[in-house]
Design an enzyme around this catalytic site. Structure first.
Site, PDB file in Angstrom:
ATOM      1  CB  SER A 517       5.899  -3.195  -6.029  1.00  0.00           C
ATOM      2  OG  SER A 517       6.700  -2.287  -5.336  1.00  0.00           O
ATOM      3  CG  ASP A 600       1.715   0.048  -0.150  1.00  0.00           C
ATOM      4  OD1 ASP A 600       2.805   0.292   0.384  1.00  0.00           O
ATOM      5  OD2 ASP A 600       1.595  -0.312  -1.337  1.00  0.00           O
ATOM      6  CG  HIS A 632       4.074  -3.031  -0.996  1.00  0.00           C
ATOM      7  ND1 HIS A 632       3.660  -1.958  -1.751  1.00  0.00           N
ATOM      8  CD2 HIS A 632       5.094  -3.602  -1.712  1.00  0.00           C
ATOM      9  CE1 HIS A 632       4.395  -1.873  -2.860  1.00  0.00           C
ATOM     10  NE2 HIS A 632       5.260  -2.865  -2.854  1.00  0.00           N
TER      11      HIS A 632
END
Length: 655
Positions: A517, A600, A632
């Site tokens: 991320s 995601d 994600h």
């Protein structure tokens, strides 16, 4: 005789240690995942343990009854996933199995099905008087599917949207909105959010059963995407009137709870609209005077969760402190705060029963188990040992807390995790771990993917800095990442790895950087500025191009606040010019593994494709690991094991 006994004990200990093995992906996925579901006032704890079957790519979850003396009784055993919802009375709790709802009596051991055939009672919660109950139900209010608009086109697979927030995390919006329904014993069922195109959730009844409190972000379309303005609503069950208690506050207001006596309401509150990582304060509202007071306004940290003391005079809360998560006590009258627990561990939930707080506790060498904590003394007692037998066979890793000087004269906490059987006379390849969030503490968490124990067990030293922008070190430290993604946080990363690399046991020629991320963004950014420090990179679901990220992510308030706004603004926010990894690709010269999930929607998978294509066209050794059905995160057992195997295969090839 004593000497010989001691010698035997030492020899047994040495033999036992020799028989231990390093943590592997298969062992990691065989651990039971423990979590508390419900607790009553008399010390009964209902918890679940989830186990994964890798061969079947599935999981089961059974329920257990635990008391404060540590006595455990297994309540369910099936191939389903059971979850306790709440205690209906002191001896009876409600639990779900799929769409079916049951009650279980701890005294009689009897189970009774509550809902009728095909009746959905999701989130069932009873009021104290048992005359009313609340459920959560999705209501169709928009036609967005092709079959909604063109009923004869039954085989169509089309979605039509006229506004933003058309998808969230890993799910496309289907035109349904979660509403709260209140039912009564006379058979009536009232939608208290009728015709509202909003999601309402996190509800509870007042002790006198006259009110229901809940949270909702009553914004639609583009406003929903650009704002965090979630409010607390008080619903009068008898007059059917709703009052917004937080209309003055423009940020997140969440997690509402009545005091045990019913005269007070509390909730968690962030003041800044659009800033999802703002300080979370604990506020209290007097129903009689209709006045709200901030109980933690002068406390320089953020509250995660909380519970009321039964006498209504104190509140106990969970919060981060110096990269650990601990229990605290707050005196409502004086606003005085006392830390109850200490230690190199994280509590990840908080409940109260009698004179004890209970919660799941974990650290970098152990997955969660349930502990009780004496409120007065802070003494912690372990109540479950779900994974102890397995951990006795697994080698632990030493975790060292180091405070390192930053380039701007601050002190930064850095965790250093060492391989089992660490030998200071050897040299080890070393990984810089870059945290996501971006405002998410590198605490004593035990992850089933970014697991420091398994990284160290594969022969790597792990350097995990609590760089700028992470909670538990005061509000200012947490704020200093917004608008500065590629600035001081990157300097903090390099300060950490450079300092630890001075140790003789760190092989400076075998350094890698890994993260997900924002951590994946960090990897992409470091690849352009590291000046040959690192020999390899791994980026999972990382942000590669801030402009295309802005054009495809779902919660627009996040880049609006953290990046500074849209890329078409004039003048353009400096992040797009100075902190965009795509602008540094000309400097890339190091092998990189790129991982992404097809579902995601926070950091869409095209970010990973763009980065992989750039690396390939530049002739850099690179690999794309793509999971079409993951989001994600990587949540399926077989995908999770492949993730780990590819992760370490790449490091073996490049480091």
């Amino acid at each position: 005789m004593r000497k010989s006994s001691l010698l035997v004990s030492i020899l047994i200990g040495i033999f036992t240690m020799a028989q231990k093995q390093n943590l592997t992906p298969e062992l990691l996925w065989s651990l039971g995942r423990v979590s508390i579901d419900a607790v009553n006032d008399t010390g009964d704890i209902i918890y679940g343990v989830q186990y994964y079957n890798v061969d079947e790519n599935s999981s089961t979850r059974d329920l257990y009854h635990l008391n404060l003396d540590g006595q455990i009784i297994r309540l369910t055993e099936s191939k389903d996933k059971e979850k306790a919802l709440s205690f209906h009375s002191q001896n009876e709790f409600i639990y779900s199995v799929g769409d079916d709802i049951y009650s279980y009596n701890l005294k009689t051991k009897k189970t009774e099905k509550i809902n009728k055939e095909n009746e959905i009672l999701s989130g069932l919660l009873y009021a104290n008087n048992s005359n009313h109950f609340a459920i959560s139900k999705s209501v169709k209010l928009e036609e967005v599917l092709g079959t909604d608009i063109y009923p004869t086109m039954e085989k169509s697979d089309v979605k039509v949207y006229d506004h933003l927030m058309y998808r969230h995390w890993d799910t496309w919006k289907d035109g349904k909105f979660k509403h709260i329904f209140i039912g009564s014993t006379n058979g009536s069922l009232v939608d208290i959010n009728k015709d509202e195109k909003y999601i309402s959730e996190d509800y509870s009844f007042s002790p006198d059963s006259k009110y229901l409190v809940y949270q909702s972000k009553k914004l639609f379309g583009t406003q929903d995407a650009i704002s965090t303005n979630t409010n607390i609503y008080l619903y009068d069950i008898f007059s059917q009137q709703t009052q917004n208690l937080t209309v003055e506050n423009k940020g997140y207001d969440t997690n509402p709870k009545f005091s045990p006596q019913g005269g007070m309401l509390t909730w968690l509150s962030m003041k800044t609209d659009g800033y999802e990582a703002d300080k979370n304060d604990l506020k209290i509202y007097d129903l009689a005077t209709q006045k709200t007071i901030n109980l933690t306004s002068t406390w320089d940290n953020t509250v995660i969760d909380y519970v009321w003391a039964k006498n209504g005079k104190k509140i106990y809360f969970l919060a981060g402190i110096n990269a650990t998560k601990q229990f605290f006590e707050l005196d409502i009258k004086t606003k005085k705060i006392r830390q109850i627990t200490n230690g190199q561990h994280d509590y990840v939930s908080i409940r109260i029963t009698g004179d004890y707080l209970v919660g799941e506790r974990q650290d970098m060498n152990h997955a969660s188990e349930i502990y009780k904590v004496n409120i007065k003394t802070g003494v912690e007692t372990k109540l479950t040992s779900v994974n102890d037998d397995l951990y006795r066979k697994i080698k632990s890793c030493r975790v060292e807390e180091r405070w390192i000087n930053t380039t701007d004269g601050k002190k930064m906490l850095v965790w250093v995790i060492f391989p089992p059987d660490f030998d200071k006379n050897k040299k080890y390849p070393t990984l810089l771990y870059c945290q996501g969030g971006p405002q998410s503490t590198v605490s004593q968490f035990y992850s089933f993917r970014w697991n420091f124990q398994i990284m160290a067990s594969n022969g790597y030293i792990v350097v995990a800095p609590n760089r700028r922008g992470l909670p538990s070190f005061g509000v200012k430290w947490n704020e200093e990442i917004s608008g500065d993604w590629g600035g001081q946080p990157m300097k903090d990363y390099l300060s950490a790895i450079d300092e630890v690399s001075k140790e003789s046991y760190v092989d400076k020629n075998r350094l890698g950087a890994v993260g997900a991320s924002y951590g994946g963004y960090s990897v992409y950014y470091l690849a352009g500025i590291h000046k040959k420090r690192f020999k390899t990179f791994i980026s999972h679901c990382g942000v590669f191009d801030l402009e295309s990220m802005y054009g495809s992510t779902e919660e627009i308030f996040f880049p609006n606040y953290d990046i500074g706004g849209s890329y078409w603004e004039n003048p353009q926010p400096k992040a797009y010019k100075e902190f965009n990894p795509i602008k540094l690709v000309s400097n890339w010269d190091t092998p990189i593994l790129i991982i992404h999930g097809g579902r995601d929607y926070r950091v869409p998978y095209t970010q990973g494709l763009e980065a992989f294509q750039a690396a390939q066209l530049k002739g850099i050794k690179s690999r794309l690991l793509y999971f079409p059905e993951e989001s994600h995160w990587v949540q399926q057992p077989q995908n999770g094991i492949i993730w780990q195997k590819e992760f370490f295969k790449w490091l073996k090839e490049t480091l």
